[in-house]
Design a protein around this motif. Structure first.
Motif: not given
Length: 424
Positions: A16-23, A37-40, A52-57, A216-222
Motif C-alpha cells: 500500500l505504499i508506492a511512495d512516501s516522505t521520510d520513511r 491523518f486525512y484523505v480526500g 477510492h476504496l483503496v483509500q477508504i480501506l 508533515a508527512h505524505a503517503i501515496a498508495t499504488p
C-alpha cells in the motif's frame, strides 16, 4: 511491539505504499502515539469507485491501529476537479456537487468509527474555502508556489500542448491549503492518496513547512492495474462503482470473481482484512490449483461483504449458482435476479403482444442461431427453461413460469444462459 508500531510494516507488506516522505520519520510518528491523518474524496461523480476504496480501506486500517482519521469530502475542490491527462473536466453546478457530497459522505461513513479516542471526523473543504477572497488566496497561498515547479508536474506537462485552464492548473493550491488548514486547526500531520496525487500530496507538505515551519508527512498508495498494466476499475459498463444502483452487488461480486490469477495475492492484500497467513495460503492454492479459484472466491466474498454487506454477498453467490442449475431461482430477490440476468445478457418482449414460443425465445436470446438449431437443441436435451429441461418445442411459457412475474431464465447446455424480460 504494539499494532501502532507495526502499522507501517503492515502497509508495506500489503503493497500500500508506492511512495512516501521520510520513511523513518513516519515510523517514529506512528510509534509515538495516535497520528491524525486525512484523505480526500472529490465528489466529481455521484458515487465513489474502486480507486477510492483503496483509500477508504487504508484509512480503516490506520484507525484500527489507533490512529485518527479525517475524511475530507471536497465540496470546493469537487466543483473544479483535479486535472486529468485527457482534458478539462466538466464543471458541475454547486447544487449537483452538494448532492454528490452527501452521497459520498454516506458511502464513507460505514467504514470508519466516529466514536472513541480516535473517532473519525468528516470535513468539507467548502467550509474554509467559500468565504476566502481571491486576494487572500493569492497572498497567503499562491505566493508559496513557484510556477516553474507547478509546470514540472507530470499532468501539467502532458496538458500544456492540448491546453489547461488556470482553474485546473491551480487545483494543487487548493488541495495544499486543505492540508494546511487541517494541520493548523486539527493537528493533522499525515495525508495519503493515490500515486497520481503525489505532486499534490508533497505540495501540501511543503506548504506547511513554508508557512508554519511544521513537519508533515505524505503517503501515496499504488494505482491498481491489471496484469497487462492497464488500470483496474473499469468494466464494460464503466467504472467499478460502490453505489449498488450504479453497479449491482451481483456484478460487483462477479468482477472480483473474475480477476486474473496473477493479481489475486495483490488484491487480497489491498482490499481485504484477511490475515497474512490466510492470504499466503490462498495464494498457494491459486498457484497449485488455479481451476478451483479459491483466491478469487475469497476475494469476491470479502470485498462484496465489506461494501454491500453479507446478505447481498450471499444473494450474489446464490444467483450465480441458480442461473446455472445449482440453486433455486425462485429463492432470489427480484432485484438480484434482474441484475444477474442483465449482467449475463438479456432480451425482452412487450407483454401486451403475448409470450413467444420457446423456439422463438431461444433464437431471440441468442442461444440458438435459427429455429432449426433451437429445435435440435431441444430434441437433444440441451435446452432449459428456469433450470428445467425443455421437452416440447411447441411450448409457450405461461404466467407461472415468469419468476417475480417478469423473468424467464433460458440455458443451453451447462454454461450458456440468457434472460428474457416481459415488459409492461
Amino acid at each position: 511491539m504494539s499494532t501502532e508500531q507495526n502499522i507501517l510494516d503492515e502497509l508495506e507488506w500489503r503493497g500500500l505504499i508506492a511512495d512516501s516522505t521520510d520513511r523513518e520519520a513516519l515510523r517514529e510518528a506512528f510509534s509515538s502515539g495516535s497520528v491524525k491523518f486525512y484523505v480526500g474524496f472529490d465528489p466529481t461523480a455521484p458515487s465513489l469507485h474502486m480507486g477510492h476504496l483503496v483509500q477508504i480501506l487504508t484509512a480503516k486500517r490506520l484507525q484500527a491501529a489507533g490512529h485518527t482519521p479525517y475524511a475530507l469530502v471536497g465540496g470546493a475542490t469537487g466543483t473544479i476537479g483535479d486535472p486529468k491527462e485527457t482534458g478539462e473536466r466538466v464543471m458541475n453546478s454547486l447544487d449537483v456537487v452538494k448532492e454528490w457530497v452527501d452521497r459520498v459522505r454516506s458511502q464513507i461513513e460505514p467504514f470508519l468509527s466516529f466514536e472513541g479516542d480516535n473517532g473519525a471526523t468528516m470535513v468539507n473543504n467548502y467550509d474554509w474555502t467559500a468565504s476566502m477572497s481571491v486576494i487572500d488566496f493569492l497572498r497567503d497561498i499562491g505566493k508559496h508556489f513557484p510556477v516553474n515547479r507547478m509546470l514540472a508536474r507530470d499532468v501539467v506537462r502532458t496538458r500544456l500542448e492540448s491546453g489547461i485552464s488556470f482553474t485546473e492548473f491551480s487545483y494543487v493550491l487548493l488541495q495544499s491549503m486543505d492540508f494546511l488548514n487541517l494541520f493548523r486547526d486539527h493537528g493533522v500531520t499525515l495525508q495519503f492518496g493515490g500515486s497520481d496525487q503525489w505532486g499534490n500530496l508533497t505540495a501540501g507538505v511543503e506548504l506547511i513547512r513554508r508557512t508554519t515551519g511544521g513537519k508533515a508527512h505524505a503517503i501515496a498508495t499504488p494505482l491498481m492495474t491489471k496484469a497487462d498494466g492497464t488500470k483496474y476499475g473499469k468494466t464494460e459498463g464503466g467504472a467499478l462503482w460502490l453505489d449498488p444502483q450504479m453497479m449491482s452487488p451481483y456484478a460487483f461480486h462477479q468482477f472480483w470473481l473474475n480477476v486474473e490469477d496473477e493479481k489475486v495475492g495483490e488484491l487480497l492484500r489491498v482490499f481485504t482484512f484477511l490475515a497474512r497467513e490466510q492470504i499466503e495460503e490462498l495464494e498457494a492454492q491459486t498457484a497449485e490449483k488455479p481451476f478451483l479459484r479459491a483466491g478469487q472466491k475469497a476475494l469476491a466474498d470479502a470485498v462484496t461483504t465489506l461494501v454491500h454487506g453479507e446478505q447481498e454477498t450471499e444473494q450474489a453467490k446464490a444467483a450465480a449458482g441458480a442461473l446455472f442449475g445449482r440453486g433455486d431461482l425462485h429463492a432470489l430477490s427480484g432485484s438480484t435476479l434482474a441484475a444477474a440476468l442483465r449482467e449475463a445478457g438479456a432480451t425482452s418482449f412487450p407483454r401486451a403482444q403475448g409470450t413467444p414460443d420457446i423456439v422463438t425465445l431461444l433464437v431471440d436470446s441468442g442461444l440458438a442461431k435459427s429455429n432449426g438449431d433451437a429445435r435440435r437443441t431441444i430434441k437433444e436435451g440441451g435446452a432449459y427453461l428456469n433450470n428445467v429441461r425443455i421437452e416440447d418445442p411447441e411450448l409457450v411459457p405461461g404466467d407461472d413460469d415468469f419468476i417475480d412475474g417478469t423473468w424467464l431464465v433460458l440455458r443451453r447446455g451447462k454454461k450458456t444462459m440468457a434472460g428474457v424480460e416481459a415488459l409492461g
